[in-house]
Design a protein around this motif. Structure first.
Motif, PDB file in Angstrom:
ATOM      1  N   PRO A 238     -38.266 129.891-107.862  1.00 46.54           N
ATOM      2  CA  PRO A 238     -37.070 130.279-108.602  1.00 46.54           C
ATOM      3  C   PRO A 238     -37.384 130.858-109.990  1.00 46.54           C
ATOM      4  CG  PRO A 238     -36.741 128.155-107.575  1.00 46.54           C
ATOM      5  CD  PRO A 238     -38.184 128.531-107.343  1.00 46.54           C
TER       6      PRO A 238
ATOM      7  N   THR B 251     -19.094 125.548-105.591  1.00 46.60           N
ATOM      8  CA  THR B 251     -19.136 124.703-104.400  1.00 46.60           C
ATOM      9  C   THR B 251     -17.705 124.237-104.126  1.00 46.60           C
ATOM     10  OG1 THR B 251     -19.456 122.714-105.702  1.00 46.60           O
ATOM     11  CG2 THR B 251     -21.433 123.856-104.978  1.00 46.60           C
ATOM     12  N   PRO B 252     -17.443 123.794-102.900  1.00 46.46           N
ATOM     13  CA  PRO B 252     -16.084 123.320-102.635  1.00 46.46           C
ATOM     14  C   PRO B 252     -15.690 122.247-103.661  1.00 46.46           C
ATOM     15  CG  PRO B 252     -17.325 123.488-100.601  1.00 46.46           C
ATOM     16  CD  PRO B 252     -18.297 123.726-101.728  1.00 46.46           C
TER      17      PRO B 252
ATOM     18  N   LEU C  47     -31.018 134.701 -98.353  1.00 46.13           N
ATOM     19  CA  LEU C  47     -31.921 134.599 -99.496  1.00 46.13           C
ATOM     20  C   LEU C  47     -32.938 133.504 -99.261  1.00 46.13           C
ATOM     21  CD1 LEU C  47     -29.063 134.452-102.163  1.00 46.13           C
ATOM     22  CD2 LEU C  47     -30.062 136.509-101.168  1.00 46.13           C
TER      23      LEU C  47
ATOM     24  N   ALA D 262     -24.915 124.735-105.510  1.00 40.56           N
ATOM     25  CA  ALA D 262     -25.652 123.679-104.822  1.00 40.56           C
ATOM     26  C   ALA D 262     -27.123 123.639-105.221  1.00 40.56           C
ATOM     27  CB  ALA D 262     -25.519 123.852-103.318  1.00 40.56           C
TER      28      ALA D 262
ATOM     29  N   SER E 256     -24.706 135.567-114.943  1.00 39.40           N
ATOM     30  CA  SER E 256     -25.106 136.802-115.596  1.00 39.40           C
ATOM     31  C   SER E 256     -23.904 137.747-115.736  1.00 39.40           C
ATOM     32  CB  SER E 256     -26.316 137.442-114.920  1.00 39.40           C
ATOM     33  OG  SER E 256     -25.953 138.240-113.855  1.00 39.40           O
TER      34      SER E 256
ATOM     35  N   HIS F  95     -28.450 130.498 -97.801  1.00 38.31           N
ATOM     36  CA  HIS F  95     -29.757 130.172 -98.389  1.00 38.31           C
ATOM     37  C   HIS F  95     -29.940 128.663 -98.386  1.00 38.31           C
ATOM     38  CE1 HIS F  95     -26.778 130.573-101.633  1.00 38.31           C
ATOM     39  NE2 HIS F  95     -27.409 129.609-102.267  1.00 38.31           N
TER      40      HIS F  95
ATOM     41  N   LEU G 119     -33.760 138.464-108.385  1.00 32.84           N
ATOM     42  CA  LEU G 119     -32.761 138.025-107.421  1.00 32.84           C
ATOM     43  C   LEU G 119     -31.343 138.256-107.940  1.00 32.84           C
ATOM     44  CD1 LEU G 119     -32.124 136.558-104.723  1.00 32.84           C
ATOM     45  CD2 LEU G 119     -32.140 134.435-106.005  1.00 32.84           C
ATOM     46  N   LYS G 120     -31.108 137.859-109.195  1.00 30.12           N
ATOM     47  CA  LYS G 120     -29.716 137.991-109.665  1.00 30.12           C
ATOM     48  C   LYS G 120     -29.342 139.447-109.904  1.00 30.12           C
ATOM     49  CE  LYS G 120     -30.329 136.745-114.517  1.00 30.12           C
ATOM     50  NZ  LYS G 120     -30.258 135.641-115.475  1.00 30.12           N
TER      51      LYS G 120
ATOM     52  N   ARG H 250     -27.052 123.148 -94.678  1.00 29.14           N
ATOM     53  CA  ARG H 250     -26.553 123.469 -96.008  1.00 29.14           C
ATOM     54  C   ARG H 250     -25.315 124.350 -95.934  1.00 29.14           C
ATOM     55  NH1 ARG H 250     -26.278 126.812-100.172  1.00 29.14           N
ATOM     56  NH2 ARG H 250     -26.941 126.178-102.250  1.00 29.14           N
TER      57      ARG H 250
ATOM     58  N   GLN I 117     -26.651 131.656-110.840  1.00 24.20           N
ATOM     59  CA  GLN I 117     -27.337 132.599-111.727  1.00 24.20           C
ATOM     60  C   GLN I 117     -26.647 133.962-111.715  1.00 24.20           C
ATOM     61  OE1 GLN I 117     -29.816 132.191-113.806  1.00 24.20           O
ATOM     62  NE2 GLN I 117     -30.749 130.257-113.223  1.00 24.20           N
ATOM     63  N   THR I 118     -26.235 134.385-110.530  1.00 22.93           N
ATOM     64  CA  THR I 118     -25.584 135.688-110.421  1.00 22.93           C
ATOM     65  C   THR I 118     -24.227 135.664-111.133  1.00 22.93           C
ATOM     66  OG1 THR I 118     -26.673 135.960-108.292  1.00 22.93           O
ATOM     67  CG2 THR I 118     -24.889 137.475-108.781  1.00 22.93           C
TER      68      THR I 118
ATOM     69  N   MET J 174     -28.665 140.771-106.415  1.00 25.72           N
ATOM     70  CA  MET J 174     -27.404 140.201-105.924  1.00 25.72           C
ATOM     71  C   MET J 174     -26.221 140.915-106.549  1.00 25.72           C
ATOM     72  SD  MET J 174     -27.220 137.317-103.985  1.00 25.72           S
ATOM     73  CE  MET J 174     -26.114 136.173-104.813  1.00 25.72           C
ATOM     74  N   GLY J 175     -26.313 141.163-107.859  1.00 21.28           N
ATOM     75  CA  GLY J 175     -25.232 141.863-108.549  1.00 21.28           C
ATOM     76  C   GLY J 175     -24.956 143.212-107.887  1.00 21.28           C
TER      77      GLY J 175
ATOM     78  N   ILE K 277     -35.990 134.648-110.130  1.00 24.58           N
ATOM     79  CA  ILE K 277     -34.564 134.599-110.418  1.00 24.58           C
ATOM     80  C   ILE K 277     -34.040 135.878-111.075  1.00 24.58           C
ATOM     81  CG2 ILE K 277     -34.717 133.418-112.677  1.00 24.58           C
ATOM     82  CD1 ILE K 277     -32.231 132.673-109.882  1.00 24.58           C
TER      83      ILE K 277
ATOM     84  N   TYR L 240     -22.235 123.470 -98.029  1.00 16.59           N
ATOM     85  CA  TYR L 240     -21.948 124.439 -99.101  1.00 16.59           C
ATOM     86  C   TYR L 240     -21.870 125.835 -98.498  1.00 16.59           C
ATOM     87  CZ  TYR L 240     -23.599 120.634-102.132  1.00 16.59           C
ATOM     88  OH  TYR L 240     -23.788 119.433-102.763  1.00 16.59           O
TER      89      TYR L 240
ATOM     90  N   VAL M  75     -29.638 128.159-108.090  1.00 18.42           N
ATOM     91  CA  VAL M  75     -30.432 129.392-108.103  1.00 18.42           C
ATOM     92  C   VAL M  75     -29.553 130.617-107.876  1.00 18.42           C
ATOM     93  CG1 VAL M  75     -32.415 130.592-107.131  1.00 18.42           C
ATOM     94  CG2 VAL M  75     -32.482 128.142-107.380  1.00 18.42           C
ATOM     95  N   ALA M  76     -29.290 130.919-106.626  1.00 25.22           N
ATOM     96  CA  ALA M  76     -28.720 132.225-106.326  1.00 25.22           C
ATOM     97  C   ALA M  76     -27.326 132.452-106.907  1.00 25.22           C
ATOM     98  CB  ALA M  76     -28.709 132.432-104.820  1.00 25.22           C
TER      99      ALA M  76
ATOM    100  N   ILE N 242     -23.966 134.880 -98.023  1.00 23.80           N
ATOM    101  CA  ILE N 242     -25.296 134.823 -98.642  1.00 23.80           C
ATOM    102  C   ILE N 242     -25.967 133.472 -98.343  1.00 23.80           C
ATOM    103  CG2 ILE N 242     -24.824 136.527-100.444  1.00 23.80           C
ATOM    104  CD1 ILE N 242     -24.394 134.136-102.399  1.00 23.80           C
TER     105      ILE N 242
END
Lengths: 158, 93
Positions: A116, B57-58, A111, B9, B20, A71, A123-124, A52, B16-17, A127-128, A120, A56, B12-13, A69
């Motif tokens: 999720p 994502t790219p 992560l 992708a 927000s 995941h 997590l967010k 992955r 979402q971040t 992360m912030g 979530i 990505y 989720v991570a 990060i």
């Protein structure tokens, strides 16, 4: 907001310092082994994570100290967690959203999310905080897991 | 109300971040917009109902017929003002 317990995702055994690796694949294998060894993820986690990362990439050109990060999909995860690692030497990751530029990563937030929907929010929020320049720098300068947990907890409350 | 799609992708991570952070900035500027957060599958499904795509994502070469903005500044904070101005410009047009 209900008081969230960051220890739901953090574990002092998953906060590592001065990890040495020659490239991102070696590093991701090394860090995955820690999660596999502690029963957080399936044995196939490392392979999926590395695949992955190629497709990505997750290097982030943050100001000051740069981070990644990594995941992968939640199917690989048995128990949700965040692994934090500072690196002995910067390791090149490709830049997220770009895939071409190199980011010289010094801190990794790996992560692993298995649920999720319930994780979530926490997590967010984490992360912030973790992506703030001053927080990243403090993590890089820290040398024991308790300091990192304390720093993140105090930021969550603030 | 205009719609913003934030996608990464896994949905989720990163998305979402970033979402927000965008939500917080929209509130501060009193701009009303709907945020849709998703993965690559929801991108294909939802993009036709959205006015702008914030990507993590790219870049694919595919033309979705809407403006595309990089979501990375909303994660790193680097260049966030400029990125938000661009987004705000699209939403208030």
């Amino acid at each position: 907001m209900a008081k969230t317990d960051i220890m739901d995702l953090l574990d002092e055994n998953l906060i590592l310092f001065h990890v040495a690796a020659n490239d991102s694949t070696e590093l991701l294998n090394k860090l995955s082994d820690v999660l596999i060894g502690r029963g957080y993820v399936k044995d196939t986690f490392a392979r999926k994570l590395i695949e992955r990362e190629k497709k990505y990439p997750t290097g982030l050109p943050t100001a000051g100290v740069q981070v990644a990060i990594p995941h992968t999909d939640s199917g690989q995860v048995l128990r949700g967690c965040i692994l934090i690692a500072t690196l002995e030497h910067p390791v090149a990751f490709k830049e997220m959203g770009n895939g071409v530029n190199d980011v010289n990563v010094q801190v990794v937030f790996m992560l692993a999310v298995n649920d999720p929907n319930s994780q979530i929010g926490l997590l967010k929020e984490l992360m912030g905080i973790m992506l703030e320049e001053s927080v990243i720098r403090s993590i890089l300068e820290a040398d024991d897991p308790a300091t990192v947990v304390e720093l993140l907890s105090s930021k969550m409350q603030g | 109300m205009k719609k913003i799609l934030v996608a990464c992708a896994s949905g989720v991570a990163s998305s979402q971040t970033a979402a927000s952070k965008i939500e917080k900035l929209l509130k501060e500027r009193k701009i009303k917009a709907e945020l849709i957060v998703g993965d690559m599958k929801s991108l294909e499904r939802e993009i036709k109902y959205c006015d702008v795509y914030v990507t993590l994502t790219p870049y694919s070469k595919k033309d979705y017929g809407v403006p595309v903005i990089s979501g990375i500044p909303f994660l790193t904070g680097v260049g966030i003002e400029k990125a938000f101005e661009e987004l705000a410009g699209i939403l208030t047009k």
